[in-house]
Design a protein around this motif. Structure first.
Motif, PDB file in Angstrom:
ATOM      1  N   UNK A 193       0.641  -1.111  -0.212  1.00 42.69           N
ATOM      2  CA  UNK A 193       0.320   0.001   0.153  1.00 42.69           C
ATOM      3  C   UNK A 193       1.136   1.597  -0.030  1.00 42.69           C
ATOM      4  N   UNK A 194       1.967   1.128   0.151  1.00 39.77           N
ATOM      5  CA  UNK A 194       2.635   2.814   0.449  1.00 39.77           C
ATOM      6  C   UNK A 194       3.682   3.306   1.660  1.00 39.77           C
ATOM      7  N   UNK A 195       2.948   2.393   2.668  1.00 37.91           N
ATOM      8  CA  UNK A 195       2.866   2.832   4.270  1.00 37.91           C
ATOM      9  C   UNK A 195       3.912   2.075   4.656  1.00 37.91           C
ATOM     10  N   UNK A 196       4.597   3.013   5.148  1.00 46.13           N
ATOM     11  CA  UNK A 196       5.462   2.368   5.586  1.00 46.13           C
ATOM     12  C   UNK A 196       5.183   1.057   6.945  1.00 46.13           C
ATOM     13  N   UNK A 197       5.836  -0.077   7.614  1.00 48.51           N
ATOM     14  CA  UNK A 197       5.331  -0.646   8.734  1.00 48.51           C
ATOM     15  C   UNK A 197       6.506  -0.945   9.378  1.00 48.51           C
ATOM     16  N   UNK A 198       6.338  -1.093  10.744  1.00 46.08           N
ATOM     17  CA  UNK A 198       7.216  -1.364  12.001  1.00 46.08           C
ATOM     18  C   UNK A 198       7.670  -3.921  11.249  1.00 46.08           C
ATOM     19  N   UNK A 199       8.525  -3.977  11.789  1.00 50.43           N
ATOM     20  CA  UNK A 199       9.006  -5.367  12.496  1.00 50.43           C
ATOM     21  C   UNK A 199       7.365  -6.002  12.906  1.00 50.43           C
ATOM     22  N   UNK A 200       7.095  -6.975  12.174  1.00 47.74           N
ATOM     23  CA  UNK A 200       6.103  -8.481  12.939  1.00 47.74           C
ATOM     24  C   UNK A 200       5.682  -8.448  11.181  1.00 47.74           C
ATOM     25  N   UNK A 201       6.550  -8.679  10.721  1.00 49.04           N
ATOM     26  CA  UNK A 201       6.148  -9.028   8.175  1.00 49.04           C
ATOM     27  C   UNK A 201       5.599  -9.994   8.957  1.00 49.04           C
ATOM     28  N   UNK A 202       6.368 -11.212   9.734  1.00 49.26           N
ATOM     29  CA  UNK A 202       5.685 -12.564   9.873  1.00 49.26           C
ATOM     30  C   UNK A 202       4.742 -12.644  10.519  1.00 49.26           C
ATOM     31  N   UNK A 203       4.249 -12.218  11.784  1.00 46.70           N
ATOM     32  CA  UNK A 203       3.164 -12.010  12.392  1.00 46.70           C
ATOM     33  C   UNK A 203       2.312 -11.729  11.802  1.00 46.70           C
ATOM     34  N   UNK A 204       1.766 -11.496  10.463  1.00 46.39           N
ATOM     35  CA  UNK A 204       0.656 -10.001   9.797  1.00 46.39           C
ATOM     36  C   UNK A 204       0.950 -11.166   8.797  1.00 46.39           C
ATOM     37  N   UNK A 205       1.442 -12.361   8.174  1.00 48.94           N
ATOM     38  CA  UNK A 205       1.946 -12.736   7.182  1.00 48.94           C
ATOM     39  C   UNK A 205       0.806 -14.059   7.767  1.00 48.94           C
ATOM     40  N   UNK A 206       0.948 -14.675   9.311  1.00 46.04           N
ATOM     41  CA  UNK A 206       0.315 -16.027   9.307  1.00 46.04           C
ATOM     42  C   UNK A 206      -0.441 -15.689  10.108  1.00 46.04           C
ATOM     43  N   UNK A 207      -0.968 -14.447  10.621  1.00 42.33           N
ATOM     44  CA  UNK A 207      -2.283 -13.888  10.994  1.00 42.33           C
ATOM     45  C   UNK A 207      -3.580 -13.806   9.325  1.00 42.33           C
ATOM     46  N   UNK A 208      -3.020 -13.519   8.753  1.00 42.17           N
ATOM     47  CA  UNK A 208      -3.417 -13.680   7.284  1.00 42.17           C
ATOM     48  C   UNK A 208      -3.896 -14.939   7.337  1.00 42.17           C
ATOM     49  N   UNK A 209      -3.370 -15.959   6.414  1.00 40.67           N
ATOM     50  CA  UNK A 209      -3.308 -16.494   6.446  1.00 40.67           C
ATOM     51  C   UNK A 209      -4.127 -17.740   7.164  1.00 40.67           C
ATOM     52  N   UNK A 210      -4.443 -17.438   8.693  1.00 43.32           N
ATOM     53  CA  UNK A 210      -5.511 -17.848   8.897  1.00 43.32           C
ATOM     54  C   UNK A 210      -6.823 -18.272   9.152  1.00 43.32           C
ATOM     55  N   UNK A 211      -6.996 -15.851   8.459  1.00 45.84           N
ATOM     56  CA  UNK A 211      -8.317 -16.559   8.006  1.00 45.84           C
ATOM     57  C   UNK A 211      -8.819 -16.780   7.034  1.00 45.84           C
ATOM     58  N   UNK A 212      -7.946 -15.880   5.906  1.00 51.67           N
ATOM     59  CA  UNK A 212      -8.130 -16.442   4.929  1.00 51.67           C
ATOM     60  C   UNK A 212      -8.011 -17.897   4.197  1.00 51.67           C
ATOM     61  N   UNK A 213      -7.132 -19.253   4.606  1.00 53.59           N
ATOM     62  CA  UNK A 213      -6.980 -20.063   4.498  1.00 53.59           C
ATOM     63  C   UNK A 213      -8.366 -20.470   5.473  1.00 53.59           C
ATOM     64  N   UNK A 214      -8.865 -20.657   5.788  1.00 53.90           N
ATOM     65  CA  UNK A 214     -10.024 -20.936   6.840  1.00 53.90           C
ATOM     66  C   UNK A 214     -11.772 -20.345   6.371  1.00 53.90           C
ATOM     67  N   UNK A 215     -11.683 -19.524   5.618  1.00 55.08           N
ATOM     68  CA  UNK A 215     -12.575 -18.365   5.007  1.00 55.08           C
ATOM     69  C   UNK A 215     -12.800 -19.363   3.479  1.00 55.08           C
ATOM     70  N   UNK A 216     -11.991 -19.408   2.713  1.00 52.23           N
ATOM     71  CA  UNK A 216     -12.196 -19.225   1.219  1.00 52.23           C
ATOM     72  C   UNK A 216     -11.109 -21.007   0.625  1.00 52.23           C
ATOM     73  N   UNK A 217     -10.313 -21.265   1.453  1.00 51.30           N
ATOM     74  CA  UNK A 217      -9.748 -22.584   1.952  1.00 51.30           C
ATOM     75  C   UNK A 217      -8.027 -22.132   0.780  1.00 51.30           C
ATOM     76  N   UNK A 218      -7.131 -23.670   1.348  1.00 52.36           N
ATOM     77  CA  UNK A 218      -6.087 -23.021   0.768  1.00 52.36           C
ATOM     78  C   UNK A 218      -5.606 -22.939  -0.253  1.00 52.36           C
ATOM     79  N   UNK A 219      -6.690 -23.331  -1.906  1.00 56.17           N
ATOM     80  CA  UNK A 219      -6.333 -23.011  -2.961  1.00 56.17           C
ATOM     81  C   UNK A 219      -6.617 -22.292  -3.340  1.00 56.17           C
ATOM     82  N   UNK A 220      -7.895 -21.475  -2.824  1.00 49.04           N
ATOM     83  CA  UNK A 220      -8.233 -20.196  -3.608  1.00 49.04           C
ATOM     84  C   UNK A 220      -7.819 -19.477  -2.902  1.00 49.04           C
ATOM     85  N   UNK A 221      -6.821 -19.332  -2.187  1.00 52.57           N
ATOM     86  CA  UNK A 221      -5.193 -17.718  -1.785  1.00 52.57           C
ATOM     87  C   UNK A 221      -4.842 -18.279  -2.767  1.00 52.57           C
TER      88      UNK A 221
END
Length: 203
Positions: free
Chosen positions: A9-37
């Motif tokens: 998005x162009x916004x500068x972000x601090x550390x915690x990228x790994x945690x954000x990626x895992x959090x997004x995966x927990x939401x998206x994988x469970x809601x719409x499936x692994x193959x659809x994400x």
């Protein structure tokens, strides 16, 4: 000074990228499936660049495996390691699921991935085997006859309840819990402690 990164998005972000990626995966994988994400969608949801994502995970396969390990890292320790529950109560507590609980993520992953040698599929198998072993141990502690068989029966009932809850969109765990009571009490009644009691009485 905290290291910063620039996300999609162009916004500068601090550390915690790994945690954000895992959090997004927990939401998206469970809601719409692994193959659809896809990775693009995951990166957008986590607000990181794909370059950053691949610095933390070699690829989507590694992310899927890590996602599963984060779902229940201690394998129901709040139940099986509890000092307040009896062994019988532990066996029943696994069926005390919230009505909104989606289909088991381990089953979903195994179904979607197809490849039994996929790292995530292997972890899902290991997780299920661990749950079954813990059920069998609790069954043994409760004095059940053939605790391994009861553990397998309860594991099968648990997975069936999870799948039916997802398919019919209605909580199947209370019914599964009722069936579990009958299986557990029947196995305990036929257990070695009761056999010894009946043998003593017959004398």
């Amino acid at each position: 000074m905290t290291e910063l990164e620039k996300g999609p998005t162009g916004r500068r972000r601090g550390r915690g990228a790994r945690e954000r990626i895992l959090s997004a995966s927990q939401h998206l994988f469970r809601e719409q499936g692994i193959n659809q994400t896809g990775m693009d969608q995951l990166c957008a949801a986590a607000q990181v660049s794909k370059r950053t994502a691949y610095q933390h995970f070699a690829g989507k396969d590694e992310l899927i495996a890590e996602y599963l390990q984060q779902v229940d890292p201690t394998v129901m320790s709040s139940i099986f390691d509890s000092q307040e529950l009896t062994a019988r109560e532990k066996l029943l507590a696994v069926f005390d699921m919230p009505p909104t609980n989606p289909m088991c993520p381990y089953i979903s992953a195994a179904v979607e991935l197809h490849d039994p040698d996929h790292p995530a599929a292997l972890y899902a198998k290991e997780y299920k085997e661990t749950v079954t072993a813990k059920l069998a141990n609790a069954a043994r502690e409760a004095g059940a006859a053939n605790p391994e068989e009861l553990g397998e029966q309860l594991a099968l009932l648990l997975d069936g309840a999870a799948a039916r809850t997802r398919v019919v969109n209605s909580n199947a765990f209370p019914t599964a819990g009722t069936i579990a009571v009958m299986l557990i009490d029947s196995a305990i009644a036929a257990g070695p402690s009761n056999d010894n009691h009946r043998e003593t009485v017959s004398r």
